[in-house]
Design a protein around this motif. Structure first.
Motif, short mmCIF file in Angstrom:
data_model
loop_
_atom_site.label_atom_id
_atom_site.label_comp_id
_atom_site.label_asym_id
_atom_site.label_seq_id
_atom_site.Cartn_x
_atom_site.Cartn_y
_atom_site.Cartn_z
N VAL A 78 0.75 -1.25 0.13
CA VAL A 78 -0.02 0.07 0.04
C VAL A 78 0.83 1.38 0.02
CG1 VAL A 78 -1.94 -1.20 0.98
CG2 VAL A 78 -0.14 -0.01 2.62
N LEU A 79 2.32 1.00 0.13
CA LEU A 79 3.13 2.08 0.13
C LEU A 79 3.39 2.82 -1.12
CD1 LEU A 79 4.91 3.98 1.98
CD2 LEU A 79 6.64 2.26 1.59
N GLY A 80 3.23 3.92 -1.34
CA GLY A 80 3.93 4.88 -2.42
C GLY A 80 4.95 5.81 -2.01
N TRP A 99 2.36 4.61 -15.51
CA TRP A 99 2.07 3.25 -15.86
C TRP A 99 3.21 2.35 -15.46
CZ3 TRP A 99 -2.15 0.82 -17.36
CH2 TRP A 99 -3.25 1.82 -17.78
N TYR A 100 4.64 2.66 -15.48
CA TYR A 100 5.80 1.93 -14.82
C TYR A 100 5.51 1.71 -13.57
CZ TYR A 100 10.53 1.00 -14.00
OH TYR A 100 11.74 0.50 -13.47
N MET A 101 5.21 2.77 -12.73
CA MET A 101 5.06 2.55 -11.27
C MET A 101 3.98 1.70 -11.15
SD MET A 101 7.32 4.06 -9.48
CE MET A 101 8.61 4.08 -10.78
N ALA A 102 2.93 1.66 -11.87
CA ALA A 102 1.71 0.82 -11.53
C ALA A 102 2.09 -0.58 -11.99
CB ALA A 102 0.56 1.04 -12.37
N ALA A 103 2.96 -0.91 -12.76
CA ALA A 103 3.38 -2.12 -13.43
C ALA A 103 4.37 -2.57 -12.03
CB ALA A 103 4.22 -2.10 -14.66
N LEU A 104 5.08 -1.74 -11.83
CA LEU A 104 6.07 -2.25 -10.52
C LEU A 104 5.14 -2.79 -9.08
CD1 LEU A 104 9.02 0.06 -10.70
CD2 LEU A 104 8.88 -2.29 -11.39
N LYS A 105 4.04 -1.86 -9.11
CA LYS A 105 3.19 -2.32 -7.71
C LYS A 105 2.38 -3.70 -8.14
CE LYS A 105 2.51 0.17 -4.73
NZ LYS A 105 3.02 0.22 -3.35
N GLU A 114 -7.53 3.17 -13.46
CA GLU A 114 -8.27 3.90 -12.37
C GLU A 114 -7.54 4.74 -11.29
OE1 GLU A 114 -10.57 0.84 -10.59
OE2 GLU A 114 -11.85 0.49 -12.29
N LYS A 115 -6.22 4.12 -10.97
CA LYS A 115 -5.57 4.89 -9.89
C LYS A 115 -4.78 5.92 -10.74
CE LYS A 115 -4.96 1.18 -6.62
NZ LYS A 115 -5.25 1.86 -5.37
N ILE A 116 -4.47 5.79 -11.76
CA ILE A 116 -3.69 6.94 -12.45
C ILE A 116 -4.56 8.10 -12.72
CG2 ILE A 116 -2.64 7.69 -14.73
CD1 ILE A 116 -1.34 4.82 -14.69
#
Length: 139
Positions: A78-80, A99-105, A114-116
């Protein structure tokens, strides 16, 4: 509502002669926060303790009342966190970086979209991020 509670955090360097954090406490609820202060004020030290990259000398960090040390990967999921220096991403546009960060998560495409969208709306960049003429760089 989720909370991140930082309780009585102390951190020293140089065998205790330099205090980076002195009995620091705060409770954070959902929102966007920033840390301001001069170099050496303890901002990076605090972030490294919150992200569990550094141990404090004293005190604890709790997520929803549970120690982050006990939560381990459940907390990290849950950490960003975006560090001040990220030289690997110099050529990324804002959308590419998100999108890169979403993939890493580990987010699937629907969750990521949705989150972006929610994040861009929160920081008032929804319209600008969708214009082809605007190229945001991560700096």
């Amino acid at each position: 509502m989720h909370t991140l509670e930082i309780k009585n955090i102390n951190k020293t360097y140089k065998k205790g002669t330099v205090k980076a954090l002195d009995d620091f406490s705060v409770t954070l609820t959902p929102g966007v926060y920033g840390l301001l202060g001069p170099n050496g004020a303890g901002k990076s030290t605090l972030m490294n303790i919150i992200t569990d990259n550094l141990n404090s000398d004293k005190g604890e960090v709790l997520y929803d009342g549970e120690s982050i040390k006990k939560l381990c990967k459940d907390y990290r999921s849950v950490l960003g966190y975006m560090p001040q220096q990220q030289g690997l991403y110099d050529d990324f546009t804002l959308n590419r970086f998100l999108w890169y960060m979403a993939a890493l998560k580990g987010l699937n495409k629907k969750e990521a979209k949705e989150k972006i969208a929610s994040l861009l709306d929160t920081v008032n960049l929804t319209d600008a991020a969708h214009k082809n003429s605007v190229d945001f760089q991560v700096v």
